[in-house]
Design a protein around this motif. Structure first.
Motif, PDB file in Angstrom:
ATOM      1  N   GLN A 328      62.832  60.783  -2.748  1.00 54.19           N
ATOM      2  CA  GLN A 328      63.990  61.644  -2.958  1.00 54.19           C
ATOM      3  C   GLN A 328      65.096  61.443  -1.928  1.00 54.19           C
ATOM      4  N   ALA A 329      64.723  61.208  -0.662  1.00 55.02           N
ATOM      5  CA  ALA A 329      65.721  61.168   0.413  1.00 55.02           C
ATOM      6  C   ALA A 329      65.158  60.419   1.614  1.00 55.02           C
ATOM      7  N   VAL A 330      66.030  60.177   2.582  1.00 54.24           N
ATOM      8  CA  VAL A 330      65.637  59.541   3.838  1.00 54.24           C
ATOM      9  C   VAL A 330      66.090  60.452   4.978  1.00 54.24           C
ATOM     10  N   THR A 331      65.226  60.608   5.966  1.00 52.99           N
ATOM     11  CA  THR A 331      65.498  61.489   7.103  1.00 52.99           C
ATOM     12  C   THR A 331      65.587  60.670   8.380  1.00 52.99           C
ATOM     13  N   PHE A 332      66.588  60.960   9.176  1.00 48.40           N
ATOM     14  CA  PHE A 332      66.793  60.311  10.477  1.00 48.40           C
ATOM     15  C   PHE A 332      66.702  61.398  11.538  1.00 48.40           C
ATOM     16  N   ALA A 333      65.761  61.267  12.475  1.00 50.33           N
ATOM     17  CA  ALA A 333      65.556  62.279  13.515  1.00 50.33           C
ATOM     18  C   ALA A 333      65.656  61.617  14.878  1.00 50.33           C
ATOM     19  N   GLY A 334      66.551  62.141  15.713  1.00 50.98           N
ATOM     20  CA  GLY A 334      66.722  61.591  17.048  1.00 50.98           C
ATOM     21  C   GLY A 334      67.678  62.429  17.858  1.00 50.98           C
ATOM     22  N   ALA A 335      67.552  62.345  19.200  1.00 50.66           N
ATOM     23  CA  ALA A 335      68.428  63.081  20.119  1.00 50.66           C
ATOM     24  C   ALA A 335      68.399  64.585  19.867  1.00 50.66           C
ATOM     25  N   GLY A 336      67.263  65.077  19.375  1.00 51.61           N
ATOM     26  CA  GLY A 336      67.119  66.511  19.153  1.00 51.61           C
ATOM     27  C   GLY A 336      67.715  67.017  17.866  1.00 51.61           C
ATOM     28  N   ASN A 337      68.153  66.122  16.996  1.00 51.41           N
ATOM     29  CA  ASN A 337      68.744  66.518  15.712  1.00 51.41           C
ATOM     30  C   ASN A 337      68.040  65.798  14.569  1.00 51.41           C
ATOM     31  N   GLU A 338      68.263  66.283  13.375  1.00 52.10           N
ATOM     32  CA  GLU A 338      67.661  65.664  12.195  1.00 52.10           C
ATOM     33  C   GLU A 338      68.648  65.738  11.032  1.00 52.10           C
ATOM     34  N   TRP A 339      68.781  64.613  10.322  1.00 49.10           N
ATOM     35  CA  TRP A 339      69.696  64.530   9.178  1.00 49.10           C
ATOM     36  C   TRP A 339      68.922  64.049   7.961  1.00 49.10           C
ATOM     37  N   THR A 340      69.272  64.575   6.817  1.00 49.74           N
ATOM     38  CA  THR A 340      68.702  64.117   5.556  1.00 49.74           C
ATOM     39  C   THR A 340      69.817  63.518   4.708  1.00 49.74           C
ATOM     40  N   PHE A 341      69.606  62.275   4.274  1.00 54.24           N
ATOM     41  CA  PHE A 341      70.618  61.548   3.508  1.00 54.24           C
ATOM     42  C   PHE A 341      70.029  61.105   2.170  1.00 54.24           C
ATOM     43  N   ALA A 342      70.915  60.722   1.272  1.00 53.86           N
ATOM     44  CA  ALA A 342      70.487  60.115   0.010  1.00 53.86           C
ATOM     45  C   ALA A 342      69.869  58.749   0.287  1.00 53.86           C
ATOM     46  N   LEU A 343      69.019  58.286  -0.602  1.00 54.54           N
ATOM     47  CA  LEU A 343      68.277  57.047  -0.382  1.00 54.54           C
ATOM     48  C   LEU A 343      69.152  55.822  -0.119  1.00 54.54           C
ATOM     49  N   PRO A 344      70.326  55.686  -0.730  1.00 54.19           N
ATOM     50  CA  PRO A 344      71.146  54.500  -0.439  1.00 54.19           C
ATOM     51  C   PRO A 344      71.550  54.364   1.031  1.00 54.19           C
ATOM     52  N   VAL A 345      71.414  55.433   1.817  1.00 52.58           N
ATOM     53  CA  VAL A 345      71.774  55.378   3.236  1.00 52.58           C
ATOM     54  C   VAL A 345      70.669  54.716   4.073  1.00 52.58           C
ATOM     55  N   ALA A 346      69.483  54.594   3.524  1.00 51.09           N
ATOM     56  CA  ALA A 346      68.334  54.096   4.292  1.00 51.09           C
ATOM     57  C   ALA A 346      68.591  52.754   4.980  1.00 51.09           C
ATOM     58  N   PRO A 347      69.175  51.743   4.309  1.00 52.64           N
ATOM     59  CA  PRO A 347      69.424  50.468   5.007  1.00 52.64           C
ATOM     60  C   PRO A 347      70.338  50.615   6.215  1.00 52.64           C
ATOM     61  N   VAL A 348      71.308  51.507   6.137  1.00 56.72           N
ATOM     62  CA  VAL A 348      72.206  51.753   7.264  1.00 56.72           C
ATOM     63  C   VAL A 348      71.417  52.301   8.444  1.00 56.72           C
ATOM     64  N   LEU A 349      70.561  53.276   8.187  1.00 59.48           N
ATOM     65  CA  LEU A 349      69.782  53.899   9.255  1.00 59.48           C
ATOM     66  C   LEU A 349      68.808  52.910   9.881  1.00 59.48           C
ATOM     67  N   ARG A 350      68.182  52.084   9.063  1.00 60.20           N
ATOM     68  CA  ARG A 350      67.206  51.122   9.603  1.00 60.20           C
ATOM     69  C   ARG A 350      67.898  50.054  10.449  1.00 60.20           C
ATOM     70  N   LEU A 351      69.074  49.644  10.034  1.00 55.89           N
ATOM     71  CA  LEU A 351      69.811  48.658  10.829  1.00 55.89           C
ATOM     72  C   LEU A 351      70.227  49.266  12.172  1.00 55.89           C
ATOM     73  N   LEU A 352      70.662  50.508  12.159  1.00 59.80           N
ATOM     74  CA  LEU A 352      71.026  51.177  13.400  1.00 59.80           C
ATOM     75  C   LEU A 352      69.814  51.351  14.310  1.00 59.80           C
ATOM     76  N   ALA A 353      68.693  51.769  13.739  1.00 59.06           N
ATOM     77  CA  ALA A 353      67.499  52.025  14.542  1.00 59.06           C
ATOM     78  C   ALA A 353      66.883  50.745  15.074  1.00 59.06           C
ATOM     79  N   GLY A 354      67.255  49.610  14.491  1.00 60.55           N
ATOM     80  CA  GLY A 354      66.670  48.346  14.933  1.00 60.55           C
ATOM     81  C   GLY A 354      67.047  47.940  16.326  1.00 60.55           C
ATOM     82  N   GLY A 355      68.166  48.478  16.844  1.00 66.15           N
ATOM     83  CA  GLY A 355      68.505  48.202  18.227  1.00 66.15           C
ATOM     84  C   GLY A 355      69.860  47.597  18.464  1.00 66.15           C
ATOM     85  N   PRO A 356      70.159  46.384  17.964  1.00 67.98           N
ATOM     86  CA  PRO A 356      71.436  45.738  18.309  1.00 67.98           C
ATOM     87  C   PRO A 356      72.632  46.490  17.731  1.00 67.98           C
ATOM     88  N   PRO A 357      73.781  46.418  18.404  1.00 72.52           N
ATOM     89  CA  PRO A 357      74.995  47.014  17.850  1.00 72.52           C
ATOM     90  C   PRO A 357      75.351  46.386  16.498  1.00 72.52           C
TER      91      PRO A 357
END
Length: 394
Positions: A328-357
């Protein structure tokens, strides 16, 4: 850049975590395959010159004792009454030549390449990391034979350093403990010399002595890994149990023996029920990752939103951010906060979480989102201090 994948490859990945971590020391030789150094002598000179690093943040140590700051610095006071110790190069050099070692604590907060190396190691070990820099010129041991209350990963940068490793004399000693480990009386179990690019892993509680006795100036970084013991887990569990009325209620200090016994039975029931949950350690680890503030960074000049410009570069500032996804959705949790996004956002979050700018254009290309939609996602994460703009702003 030494990222998480580079650290994993050098240390041995999952095999290292399963068989060596917390159990034994390990030396990984560079064999001539050195990555770009995150800190060089010129960098160190600039850091000392450009920053007011008050003792003990920056200090000289000799024979296990701090050298008085007045032996290598002058106390300056400006017209506003602000005072600081200004290093005097001639005196500074003299103390080092006499046998002192230079230490700069938390250099990862000052020097970006070291900060990125620390973030990469934090992703691998999934625990906070602080980096200290050490420079020595003589065979004198700046700190004597000692042990640390946390695991360390040592990266030799310049010159060479001798490490005499004695092992532990008390299992799992801690900074808050009921007794101190005994000083080792036997010969070291390992006597090694690190050269540029070499890495050493040393568990907490392992006694060691270090010297630059190879005739060359030595510079190395020590990555200290925050310790996560049963005490930390039980502290979290106590907070988690505050959902229980029994735990929140007053202890019956003035109750009858029967009331006190009933109270202990009720507390025992709640604690055992919590420990019987097979997912309790997973929940604790997720909380550690998701609530840690990470490495906050400003995103100036963008105060409210990140504009939809393809060249804007962003970087995750919460190295251990968690991503959870269902159908149904993808959740990003970090820095004391949590966001829930639609599934198409998942690749964006994974690329960000991977490390490099990554640029906003990179993030859009990795997903089916438009540049405007990517900017909206990034803006939300920047507002929550989990991501920062690091370049590309017009």
């Amino acid at each position: 850049m030494i990222d998480s994948a580079s650290w994993a490859e050098r240390l041995g990945g999952d095999t290292f975590l399963a068989q060596t971590c917390f159990r034994a020391h390990k030396v990984i030789r560079s064999n001539g395959n050195t990555s770009p150094s995150p800190l060089a002598w010129g960098d160190l000179n600039e850091i000392v010159a450009a920053h007011r690093l008050e003792p003990p943040r920056m200090r000289l140590s000799r024979a296990g004792e701090a050298v008085p700051a007045t032996a290598y610095s002058i106390l300056r006071t400006n017209r506003r009454g602000v005072s600081w110790y200004q290093p005097q190069p001639a005196d500074f050099h003299a103390r080092l030549a006499e046998g002192a070692s230079l230490v700069i604590d938390a250099i990862d907060q000052i020097h970006p390449p070291v900060r990125e190396a620390a973030a990469g190691l934090e992703r691998f070990f999934r625990t906070p990391v602080q980096v200290n820099a050490y420079a020595s010129w003589t065979a004198e041991e700046g700190f004597g034979t000692h042990w640390d209350d946390h695991d360390v990963v040592v990266l030799q940068l310049e010159g060479s350093k001798r490490w005499k490793i004695y092992g532990p004399t008390r299992q799992a000693p801690a900074w808050r403990d009921v007794e101190a480990p005994e000083v080792p009386t036997r010969d070291p179990i390992a006597d090694i010399v690190l050269t540029p690019g070499d890495v050493l892993y040393l568990p907490r509680g392992w006694w060691h002595a270090v010297s630059a006795d190879q005739g060359t100036a030595s510079l190395h970084l020590t990555f200290g890994l925050a310790t996560q013991t049963g005490a930390e887990f039980l502290g979290w569990l106590c907070d988690d149990l505050r959902a229980s009325l029994t735990v929140r209620a007053d202890v019956p200090r003035f109750g009858t023996p029967a009331e006190r016994a009933d109270y202990l039975a009720a507390v025992r029931k709640d604690v055992l029920a919590a420990l019987d949950d097979p997912a309790v350690l997973d929940r604790w680890e997720r909380t550690l990752d998701a609530t840690h503030p990470g490495r906050p960074r400003l995103s100036l000049p963008h105060l409210t939103a990140v504009p939809a410009e393809p060249g804007i570069t962003v970087h995750a500032t919460a190295p251990r951010a968690r991503i959870d996804q269902d159908d149904q959705a993808v959740t990003f949790a970090g820095a004391g906060n949590e966001w829930t996004f639609a599934l198409p956002v998942a690749p964006v979050l994974r690329l960000l979480a991977g490390g490099p700018p990554a640029t906003l254009a990179d993030l859009a290309a990795a997903s089916d989102l438009t540049l405007v939609e990517v900017a909206e996602v990034v803006s939300a994460l920047v507002a929550g201090q989990a991501v920062a703009v690091v370049g590309g702003s017009s």
